[in-house]
Design an enzyme around this catalytic site. Structure first.
Site, short mmCIF file in Angstrom:
data_model
loop_
_atom_site.label_atom_id
_atom_site.label_comp_id
_atom_site.label_asym_id
_atom_site.label_seq_id
_atom_site.Cartn_x
_atom_site.Cartn_y
_atom_site.Cartn_z
N SER A 110 0.87 -1.23 0.03
CA SER A 110 0.05 0.01 0.04
C SER A 110 0.83 1.21 -0.03
CB SER A 110 -0.95 0.05 1.31
OG SER A 110 -0.25 0.20 2.53
N CYS A 170 -1.74 0.81 10.78
CA CYS A 170 -1.07 -0.60 10.60
C CYS A 170 -1.25 -1.38 8.98
CB CYS A 170 -1.96 -1.48 11.65
SG CYS A 170 -1.58 -3.26 11.49
N PRO A 171 0.00 -1.99 8.54
CA PRO A 171 1.34 -2.25 9.33
C PRO A 171 2.36 -1.12 9.19
CG PRO A 171 1.04 -3.39 7.54
CD PRO A 171 -0.15 -2.82 7.50
N GLY A 172 1.87 -0.04 8.41
CA GLY A 172 2.80 0.94 8.13
C GLY A 172 3.43 1.48 6.91
N GLY A 173 2.50 1.03 5.82
CA GLY A 173 2.91 1.35 4.50
C GLY A 173 2.92 2.72 4.09
N ASP A 177 -3.57 3.29 15.29
CA ASP A 177 -4.34 2.09 14.84
C ASP A 177 -4.14 1.13 16.34
OD1 ASP A 177 -5.04 -0.41 13.58
OD2 ASP A 177 -4.60 0.62 11.59
N ASP A 234 -8.62 4.32 18.10
CA ASP A 234 -9.41 4.22 16.78
C ASP A 234 -9.26 5.55 16.22
OD1 ASP A 234 -11.53 4.30 14.98
OD2 ASP A 234 -13.11 3.61 16.38
N ASP A 280 -5.75 5.62 5.08
CA ASP A 280 -6.34 4.70 4.35
C ASP A 280 -7.21 3.45 5.18
OD1 ASP A 280 -6.65 3.02 1.92
OD2 ASP A 280 -4.48 2.10 2.19
N LYS A 314 -13.11 4.28 -0.32
CA LYS A 314 -13.41 2.90 -1.08
C LYS A 314 -14.62 3.02 -1.68
CE LYS A 314 -10.08 1.70 1.55
NZ LYS A 314 -8.85 1.36 0.90
#
Length: 366
Positions: free
Chosen positions: A188, A221-224, A240, A260, A277, A306
């Site tokens: 991502s 998460c995970p950090g892209g 996250d 959150d 994202d 989305k």
């Protein structure tokens, strides 16, 4: 020349067609869209003979969401003789373009076109030489002249035309060529990198993506996406409940907040960037983004919306209009752009920048 070809992601031809029909109609450039499912392009045929050129000159390309590239073309060239494909193409372009600055021989971004793409790359060199000899292309590449496009839809079948370098995508086929960094936590990361290339002019990167800026990544998460901010030496709050990649935490630039993203409220007042994202309904994300912008919690934001299964263009337009209405209501000037990026799938990426202007001798966002 009354046809405009718009390249898009395969499967999104209807959205691309709906958008160009709507936005051309707003400028009283009327016509109809020819759509073939999963073709990766749309042809918008104008009713008036010169309206194709008018459309690609007057409608800002940056205002389009689903188009990767566009150019005006003439009639389809068919049955090009294998022994001499060049002469008919040169003939079609003579008198249409003079001293063009660049040649792009392209195809749609489909699996079926991959073999054809290999041919296009080989064919470009001899065609460029012939077009220079004919005066269609200048003897050197320049970004100040129109781009000449030759678009193959099948072996021996192509459209020829042009776009304006000041109002098109600077990328071949409208796709930035990015390499996945081996140390990035997820693919991502390429979405945010592409967004920087598409939305922020290269000569403004040093100022707007500067060392030492503070940023927030919601749903990190995970950090892209955090990876791209860290790579530009920013300090990042990654928000996250899920864990962040250890490689990012080891940089010392990331503060992981187990919260959150929808409930998080920043405590700093100097946050330059907020990125997001999150897999959530687009209306909910749009409302959160509007809240951040209205409250001045960030200067710029890039986020993903989305897409639903149906009425995608309508849904995106509605969400962008909501954000614009919220900004207008609070007297905030902002620039909004949206694009379905190459690395996006069932989503579009949005960039909003609050405009700073000098007011009464001080810097002010309003």
């Amino acid at each position: 020349m009354n046809k405009v070809i718009l390249l898009c992601r395969p499967g999104f031809e209807k959205e691309c067609a709906a958008e160009i029909t709507d936005k051309a109609g707003q400028r009283e450039i009327f016509g109809f869209a020819r759509v073939k499912e999963n073709a990766g392009y749309v042809i918008y045929e104008c009713y008036q003979p010169d309206d194709g050129d008018k459309l690609i000159r007057e409608l800002p390309f940056s205002s389009l969401i689903f188009a990767r590239q566009w150019f005006v073309v003439g009639e389809l060239l068919q049955h090009l003789p294998p022994e001499d494909r060049i002469t008919p193409i040169v003939g079609m372009l003579q008198g249409v373009v003079e001293k063009g600055g660049e040649l792009r021989v392209e195809v749609a971004d489909t699996n079926e076109s991959k073999e054809l793409l290999k041919f296009c790359r080989k064919f470009t060199v001899p065609l460029r030489a012939a077009l220079r000899d004919a005066g269609v292309l200048a003897n050197y590449e320049t970004p100040k002249r129109p781009v000449v496009h030759v678009f193959f839809i099948a072996p021996g079948c192509c459209y020829t035309g042009y776009s304006y370098s000041s109002n098109n995508s600077p990328f071949y086929m409208g796709i930035p060529r990015l390499k996945f960094p081996a140390d990035a936590p997820s693919r991502s990361t390429l979405k945010l990198e592409e967004a920087f290339h598409v939305f922020i002019p290269a000569d403004e990167w040093d100022e707007r993506l500067a060392n030492g800026m503070w940023a927030v990544d919601l749903g990190a998460c995970p950090g892209g996406w955090t990876y791209q901010l860290v790579k530009r030496n920013m300090w990042v709050y990654s928000v996250d409940n899920g864990p962040m990649a250890q490689s990012l935490m080891d940089t010392g630039q990331v503060t992981w907040l187990r919260e959150d993203g929808f409930k998080f409220r920043p405590t700093r007042s100097n946050i330059s960037w907020m990125v997001c994202d999150m897999v959530e309904k687009p209306a909910k994300v749009a409302a959160l983004m509007a809240q951040w912008l209205v409250n001045g919690w960030c200067r710029e934001t890039i986020f993903n919306l989305k897409l639903p299964m149906k009425k995608r263009y309508e849904e995106v337009s509605h969400n962008l209009a909501y954000i614009q209405a919220q900004l207008d209501e609070h007297g905030i000037n902002a620039q909004i752009q949206a694009r379905q990026l190459y690395h996006d799938r069932e989503e579009v990426t949005v960039h909003v920048r609050r405009i700073w202007a000098a007011v009464g001798g001080r810097r002010d966002e309003r």
